[in-house]
Design a protein around this motif. Structure first.
Motif, PDB file in Angstrom:
ATOM      1  N   HIS B 114      -9.974  73.514-101.572  1.00  0.00           N
ATOM      2  CA  HIS B 114      -8.612  72.965-101.648  1.00  0.00           C
ATOM      3  C   HIS B 114      -7.694  73.703-100.666  1.00  0.00           C
ATOM      4  O   HIS B 114      -6.980  73.093 -99.875  1.00  0.00           O
ATOM      5  CB  HIS B 114      -8.101  73.109-103.091  1.00  0.00           C
ATOM      6  N   ARG B 115      -7.760  75.021-100.689  1.00  0.00           N
ATOM      7  CA  ARG B 115      -6.910  75.809 -99.778  1.00  0.00           C
ATOM      8  C   ARG B 115      -7.305  75.573 -98.329  1.00  0.00           C
ATOM      9  O   ARG B 115      -6.453  75.466 -97.446  1.00  0.00           O
ATOM     10  CB  ARG B 115      -7.030  77.296-100.115  1.00  0.00           C
ATOM     11  N   GLY B 116      -8.603  75.551 -98.098  1.00  0.00           N
ATOM     12  CA  GLY B 116      -9.090  75.405 -96.722  1.00  0.00           C
ATOM     13  C   GLY B 116      -8.673  74.087 -96.100  1.00  0.00           C
ATOM     14  O   GLY B 116      -8.236  74.057 -94.935  1.00  0.00           O
ATOM     15  N   PHE B 117      -8.776  73.004 -96.844  1.00  0.00           N
ATOM     16  CA  PHE B 117      -8.401  71.707 -96.272  1.00  0.00           C
ATOM     17  C   PHE B 117      -6.889  71.575 -96.130  1.00  0.00           C
ATOM     18  O   PHE B 117      -6.402  70.919 -95.206  1.00  0.00           O
ATOM     19  CB  PHE B 117      -9.002  70.557 -97.079  1.00  0.00           C
ATOM     20  N   ALA B 118      -6.138  72.192 -97.027  1.00  0.00           N
ATOM     21  CA  ALA B 118      -4.682  72.182 -96.882  1.00  0.00           C
ATOM     22  C   ALA B 118      -4.311  72.896 -95.580  1.00  0.00           C
ATOM     23  O   ALA B 118      -3.471  72.433 -94.798  1.00  0.00           O
ATOM     24  CB  ALA B 118      -4.028  72.867 -98.080  1.00  0.00           C
ATOM     25  N   HIS B 119      -4.994  74.017 -95.322  1.00  0.00           N
ATOM     26  CA  HIS B 119      -4.732  74.800 -94.110  1.00  0.00           C
ATOM     27  C   HIS B 119      -5.146  74.026 -92.855  1.00  0.00           C
ATOM     28  O   HIS B 119      -4.374  73.918 -91.897  1.00  0.00           O
ATOM     29  CB  HIS B 119      -5.501  76.120 -94.213  1.00  0.00           C
ATOM     30  N   ALA B 120      -6.354  73.458 -92.879  1.00  0.00           N
ATOM     31  CA  ALA B 120      -6.835  72.726 -91.700  1.00  0.00           C
ATOM     32  C   ALA B 120      -5.917  71.534 -91.425  1.00  0.00           C
ATOM     33  O   ALA B 120      -5.550  71.264 -90.275  1.00  0.00           O
ATOM     34  CB  ALA B 120      -8.273  72.267 -91.913  1.00  0.00           C
ATOM     35  N   GLY B 121      -5.536  70.826 -92.490  1.00  0.00           N
ATOM     36  CA  GLY B 121      -4.664  69.665 -92.310  1.00  0.00           C
ATOM     37  C   GLY B 121      -3.340  70.064 -91.675  1.00  0.00           C
ATOM     38  O   GLY B 121      -2.827  69.377 -90.792  1.00  0.00           O
ATOM     39  N   ARG B 122      -2.814  71.191 -92.089  1.00  0.00           N
ATOM     40  CA  ARG B 122      -1.550  71.679 -91.520  1.00  0.00           C
ATOM     41  C   ARG B 122      -1.684  71.982 -90.022  1.00  0.00           C
ATOM     42  O   ARG B 122      -0.733  71.846 -89.256  1.00  0.00           O
ATOM     43  CB  ARG B 122      -1.120  72.944 -92.281  1.00  0.00           C
ATOM     44  N   GLN B 123      -2.887  72.398 -89.606  1.00  0.00           N
ATOM     45  CA  GLN B 123      -3.054  72.860 -88.234  1.00  0.00           C
ATOM     46  C   GLN B 123      -3.412  71.763 -87.234  1.00  0.00           C
ATOM     47  O   GLN B 123      -3.364  71.993 -86.038  1.00  0.00           O
ATOM     48  CB  GLN B 123      -4.130  73.963 -88.182  1.00  0.00           C
ATOM     49  N   PHE B 124      -3.816  70.588 -87.721  1.00  0.00           N
ATOM     50  CA  PHE B 124      -4.205  69.533 -86.768  1.00  0.00           C
ATOM     51  C   PHE B 124      -2.991  68.731 -86.331  1.00  0.00           C
ATOM     52  O   PHE B 124      -2.242  68.223 -87.167  1.00  0.00           O
ATOM     53  CB  PHE B 124      -5.234  68.590 -87.402  1.00  0.00           C
ATOM     54  N   PRO B 125      -2.810  68.558 -85.030  1.00  0.00           N
ATOM     55  CA  PRO B 125      -1.671  67.780 -84.549  1.00  0.00           C
ATOM     56  C   PRO B 125      -1.795  66.266 -84.753  1.00  0.00           C
ATOM     57  O   PRO B 125      -0.827  65.562 -84.527  1.00  0.00           O
ATOM     58  CB  PRO B 125      -1.615  68.105 -83.046  1.00  0.00           C
ATOM     59  N   GLY B 126      -2.939  65.743 -85.179  1.00  0.00           N
ATOM     60  CA  GLY B 126      -3.090  64.297 -85.332  1.00  0.00           C
ATOM     61  C   GLY B 126      -2.801  63.843 -86.757  1.00  0.00           C
ATOM     62  O   GLY B 126      -3.222  64.484 -87.722  1.00  0.00           O
ATOM     63  N   ALA B 127      -2.092  62.708 -86.910  1.00  0.00           N
ATOM     64  CA  ALA B 127      -1.726  62.235 -88.252  1.00  0.00           C
ATOM     65  C   ALA B 127      -2.942  61.759 -89.044  1.00  0.00           C
ATOM     66  O   ALA B 127      -3.024  61.976 -90.247  1.00  0.00           O
ATOM     67  CB  ALA B 127      -0.698  61.109 -88.141  1.00  0.00           C
TER      68      ALA B 127
END
Lengths: 119, 517, 89
Positions: B114-127
């Motif tokens: 859960h934490r990891g995907f929240a972090h990865a999602g925050r870091q990707f510039p694509g919607a």
């Protein structure tokens, strides 16, 4: 290779010698006796005589195995990092050239575990 | 009543476009590289984020609708199971030990995901990928919560489930799954996606959830079956995301291929090593067995994974080279793992045992090339000795692999009578490994793995005793102190299943459930 | 030849879905396991909305599959009418 990182990435090893309160780690495995699932890790003072390991430590760790009482230590073959090696039982670990986190194994010819299964 | 103008309903593809594109904006007073500081340093080159496609084209509104439906089904069954004392319908109380291992070893990883995907999602510039990561992040916290909730019912009746979160950060064998996930979340966002989204979710989770959860159903554990399948219904979407990640990255730039291939090699091996626990659950801990670990591996990795890597060959991706080693280990893995827990049964928060005679025969039939020759003599010897009151408890701490943190229990590829030893000298220190693959992973990023929190070494450094313990005091018992630090109660949570409180209680309660007292 | 698969929970919701898949994919093999059904097929497998609706007697949104889906493999192509799993190689 270096770790890909956004800034300098350097750390102290978690298991450096100075963290073991004067002891150094030694790993010991007994070949052909996988009843013991893995080699053992021990913290020993570098001044400890090698013979004391065989006399005082190994019986507590390996003594459960029926082969242990049958070992003829004069016949045992020793290996350090997988290469043949001859310890001097009267000398200390340090005098035997054993350093922190070295790994040694011994083979006991003729003894091959429960029903010869290397267990 | 007002007449509503009839609107043309959008098709699935258009709906997805409308709901996932144009959600972001061009920054005007902050630099893009300051907003997305982790997107470039791993060396992955992305030219057009809009090329991202979610094959399921799930949008947030549909996501809430279907997840709510899944939750309603799940809680209806969990409630019915608890109200009906469903725990007394499992095949036998040995089964409960799989649940203990699951709660302490796997559920905390769901939370980390859960934490990891929240972090990865925050870091990707694509919607597009941000929406996909958001959904997966929500799924993962749902899995953690439903698992803890469903298994809390067992905690009312059985031992070893009382402090799973505390144990996860401390107990020696739990450092294996913990360090695996810590390794993934401390990598960059792209490596995390390849590690967890692709290598773990796509290539390996079928092995965790499908045969194991189907096995839970077969053993009468409706509760685990329900959260397992409810989680797995999300996994199908995660797997699709994982595959999409790989295709998207590889289509963006040819320079991405070698980086991605190295990550796939690394994380397939890292994940496989964690599944050692699953192998032994399937072969030794389920009283009624559905398929052997070896069969599950052949179906879900060799057959399905083989098809996957053949498909990815068009991008230049090849089957991870560790697959050859794994093929040699499949006849041995579960036996060597269970032997290890039998050795250290005094320091585990679940019970261990020697399988019954018919179970040994089942193992021999599933592993004709290895079981009778290498493993039956060991198990039968242990049983004989236990019957004489001399149950084997190994009290000397084992040597661990620096990378996977598993005791050095694995044998040389092709020779099941010899332990596999590998070592590396790095900056005046020696490091040891269970395999060529763990050694290569270390050699590629030594600065990361020299920090490993190896439980055995931590015990010897004096870091695993309750606060205020004096290890120099007379009569100091290190094992007792370590178990206290783990919050593991000697004589209740550990030792052999035979004679355990779980065994006695289960028998007594089942007796009460089936006849008048 | 590469195999794709879809695995669904065994329940009343999935019974007509599985029937429809089997009818639409004569090359598929149904593999029943405790509490689940795994359908394997060489190269490609199609789930068709109209076939499911004909068996259900009501409208069906293919995304309802998510509720009872356990796992799958293959590249996915989904529209309002069909969900197709396939390997290119």
């Amino acid at each position: 290779m270096a770790v890909a990182a956004v800034k300098t990435y350097e750390f102290e090893p978690a298991d450096a010698l100075d963290k073991f309160h004067g002891a150094q780690l030694l790993y010991i495995g007994w070949e052909d006796h996988l009843l013991f699932c893995a080699p053992f890790a021990f913290p020993f003072p570098p001044t400890m005589p090698f013979g004391a390991i065989v006399d005082q430590v190994l019986p507590g760790s390996f003594g459960y195995h029926p082969d242990f009482a049958r070992i003829d230590w004069a016949q045992a073959e020793w290996f350090k990092s997988g290469k043949p090696w001859s310890p001097d039982f009267a000398k200390s670990l340090a005098e035997n050239g054993l350093k922190h986190k070295d790994v040694i194994r011994f083979r006991t010819p003729g003894l091959t575990g429960i029903q010869g299964s290397c267990s | 009543m007002d007449m509503q103008a009839t609107k043309k309903k959008l098709g699935l593809k258009e709906r997805y476009q409308v709901m996932t594109r144009g959600l972001d904006w061009e920054p005007s007073y902050q630099k893009k590289e300051d907003i997305y500081p982790y997107v470039a340093y791993e060396g992955i080159k992305i030219h057009d984020w809009d090329k991202w496609e979610d094959p399921f084209r799930l949008t947030m509104d549909a996501y809430w609708k279907y997840q709510a439906e899944k939750e309603r089904k799940l809680y209806a069954i969990i409630d019915a199971y608890a109200q009906n004392n469903g725990h007394l319908n499992v095949t036998d109380a040995r089964y409960l030990n799989t649940v203990k291992l699951f709660l302490t070893g796997v559920s905390p990883l769901e939370y980390m995901a859960h934490r990891g995907f929240a972090h990865a999602g925050r870091q990707f510039p694509g919607a597009g990928p941000r929406v996909a990561c958001l959904m997966q992040s929500l799924d993962e916290i749902r899995h953690a919560q439903t698992q803890i909730h469903a298994l809390s019912n067992y905690n009312k009746h059985y031992n070893g489930l009382h402090d799973f979160r505390h144990m996860h950060d401390r107990v020696w064998y739990l450092s294996v799954p913990k360090s695996f996930f810590d390794d993934a979340v401390t990598a960059g966002p792209f490596e995390f996606m390849v590690a967890i989204g692709f290598s773990f979710e796509y290539v390996l989770t079928n092995l965790l959830f499908v045969p194991f959860v189907s096995g839970a159903a077969y053993n009468g554990d409706m509760s685990t079956m329900t959260f397992g399948f409810s989680a797995q219904s999300d996994e199908a979407r995660h797997m699709t995301l994982g595959l999409e990640v790989i295709k998207f990255i590889l289509e963006q730039d040819p320079d991405n291929l070698p980086i991605v291939q190295r990550w796939i090699d690394k994380w397939t091996w890292r994940g496989y090593r964690v599944l050692t626990l699953v192998a032994m659950m399937m072969d030794y801990m389920l009283p009624k067995r559905t398929m052997s670990w070896k069969e599950a591996w052949e179906v879900y990795f060799e057959e399905n994974g083989g098809a996957l890597f053949k498909d990815l060959a068009r991008y230049g991706i090849t089957m991870p080279k560790c697959a050859e080693t794994i093929a040699l280990e499949k006849d041995h893995l579960s036996h060597q793992a269970w032997g290890t827990f039998y050795n250290y049964g005094a320091a585990a928060a679940f019970h261990t045992w020697v399988p019954e005679k018919e179970e040994l025969d089942w193992l021999a039939s599933k592993y004709p090339d290895s079981f009778d020759k290498h493993y039956r003599p060991r198990l039968e010897y242990w049983r004989e000795q236990a019957a004489k009151g001399n149950r084997f408890y190994n009290k000397t701490l084992p040597m661990l692999c620096q990378t996977c943190q598993i005791p050095m229990l694995f044998t040389e590829p092709g020779d099941p009578t010899k332990i596999c030893y590998r070592e590396v000298d790095y900056k005046d220190n020696k490091y040891h490994f269970c395999s060529d693959h763990c050694k290569e992973i270390f050699e590629h990023e030594p600065e990361k793995y020299i920090q490993s929190w190896l439980p055995v070494h931590q015990i010897y450094q004096g870091n695993c005793f309750p606060e205020g313990t004096d290890p120099t005091a007379e009569g100091f018992d290190p094992l007792a102190a370590v178990l206290q630090y783990y919050h593991l109660e000697f004589g209740r949570d550990n030792l052999d299943f035979e004679g355990s409180e779980d065994q006695k209680n289960f028998d007594a309660w089942r007796g009460m459930a089936t006849k008048n007292a | 030849m590469s195999t794709v698969f879809i695995a669904l929970q065994t329940n009343e919701d999935t019974r007509p879905i599985i029937e429809a898949i089997v009818a639409d994919n004569p090359h598929a093999r149904v593999n029943e396991q405790p509490a689940m059904v795994k359908i394997d097929a060489e190269r490609t497998l199609t789930v068709r909305r109209s076939s499911i609706e004909a068996l259900l007697g009501r409208d069906f949104d293919l995304q309802e599959l998510h509720i009872n889906l356990i796992s799958l493999s293959g590249n996915i192509d989904e529209t309002d009418d069909e969900l197709t799993l396939s390997w290119n190689a």
